[in-house]
Design a protein around this motif. Structure first.
Motif, PDB file in Angstrom:
ATOM      1  N   SER A  40       0.833  -1.193   0.000  1.00  0.00           N
ATOM      2  CA  SER A  40       0.000   0.000   0.000  1.00  0.00           C
ATOM      3  C   SER A  40       0.871   1.247   0.000  1.00  0.00           C
ATOM      4  N   GLU A  41       0.529   2.185  -0.870  1.00  0.00           N
ATOM      5  CA  GLU A  41       1.269   3.450  -0.953  1.00  0.00           C
ATOM      6  C   GLU A  41       1.121   4.242   0.344  1.00  0.00           C
ATOM      7  N   SER A  42      -0.035   4.072   0.996  1.00  0.00           N
ATOM      8  CA  SER A  42      -0.375   4.936   2.130  1.00  0.00           C
ATOM      9  C   SER A  42      -0.342   4.221   3.477  1.00  0.00           C
ATOM     10  N   MET A  47      -7.761  -1.041   1.565  1.00  0.00           N
ATOM     11  CA  MET A  47      -7.790  -1.069   0.102  1.00  0.00           C
ATOM     12  C   MET A  47      -6.350  -1.003  -0.415  1.00  0.00           C
ATOM     13  N   PRO A  48      -5.604  -2.115  -0.346  1.00  0.00           N
ATOM     14  CA  PRO A  48      -4.194  -2.057  -0.774  1.00  0.00           C
ATOM     15  C   PRO A  48      -4.077  -1.774  -2.270  1.00  0.00           C
ATOM     16  N   GLN A  71       0.933  -7.672   5.593  1.00  0.00           N
ATOM     17  CA  GLN A  71       0.792  -6.265   5.242  1.00  0.00           C
ATOM     18  C   GLN A  71       2.175  -5.645   5.098  1.00  0.00           C
ATOM     19  N   GLY A  72       2.489  -5.229   3.885  1.00  0.00           N
ATOM     20  CA  GLY A  72       3.805  -4.632   3.640  1.00  0.00           C
ATOM     21  C   GLY A  72       4.810  -5.674   3.177  1.00  0.00           C
ATOM     22  N   ALA A  73       6.031  -5.218   2.978  1.00  0.00           N
ATOM     23  CA  ALA A  73       7.067  -6.046   2.351  1.00  0.00           C
ATOM     24  C   ALA A  73       7.591  -7.138   3.267  1.00  0.00           C
ATOM     25  N   PHE A 100       8.520  -1.335  -2.938  1.00  0.00           N
ATOM     26  CA  PHE A 100       7.928  -1.456  -1.613  1.00  0.00           C
ATOM     27  C   PHE A 100       8.889  -2.010  -0.564  1.00  0.00           C
ATOM     28  N   GLY A 101      10.156  -2.190  -0.928  1.00  0.00           N
ATOM     29  CA  GLY A 101      11.178  -2.477   0.070  1.00  0.00           C
ATOM     30  C   GLY A 101      11.362  -3.922   0.483  1.00  0.00           C
TER      31      GLY A 101
END
Length: 157
Positions: A40-42, A47-48, A71-73, A100-101
């Protein structure tokens, strides 16, 4: 000769076993597809922006693990190529994981019997290692994790 599907499953299984064994007493968890990773950018995951299902995901932060995925990298992602996913894994996913790392990204290529290992440096995959058939693949992040390519591709004739 094995079908691409059984070969894919075998390679994912070998890597999963090796990673699970290696990470046994560490605070990292290994997940096999189907396992959703949400980018997710935010940092809002209701709402990914992107949802992917890597072949293998190593998550070293328990906080990222939720009921329906990560959730996330993840710290490390492994994709095992099949002819239908090759371009996506090398281009689309490469850029997504970099953006996204995802700290380390492996692409195992049974067709060429190679493994590409990428590691982030200053936000870009600047460390690039290519391992071929007689090599032992080494992780960049997990210093003493390694797996022999002969073992990984041993099902192929």
């Amino acid at each position: 000769m094995s079908t691409p599907n059984s070969l894919h499953q075998f390679i994912v299984g070998e890597l999963h076993f090796a990673l699970r064994t290696y990470l046994q007493n560490r605070d990292c968890y290994v997940f096999v597809a189907p396992f959703d990773v949400f980018f997710s950018e935010s940092d809002q995951y209701v709402m990914p922006d992107h949802i992917v299902q890597p072949d293998l995901s190593v998550v070293c932060s328990k906080d990222q693990i939720v009921k329906n995925g990560c959730q996330g990298a993840p710290t490390l992602i492994v994709e095992v190529l099949s002819p239908s996913t090759a371009l996506k894994d090398f281009n689309e996913k490469f850029n997504l994981y970099q953006k996204f790392g995802v700290q380390e990204y492996w692409i195992a290529d049974p067709g060429n019997r190679t493994v590409h290992v990428y590691a982030l440096q200053d936000g870009l995959y600047q460390v690039r290692e290519l391992y071929t058939e007689q090599d032992t693949v080494k992780s960049i992040l997990f210093k003493d994790f390694e797996i022999s390519l002969n073992r990984l591709f041993s099902l192929q004739t």
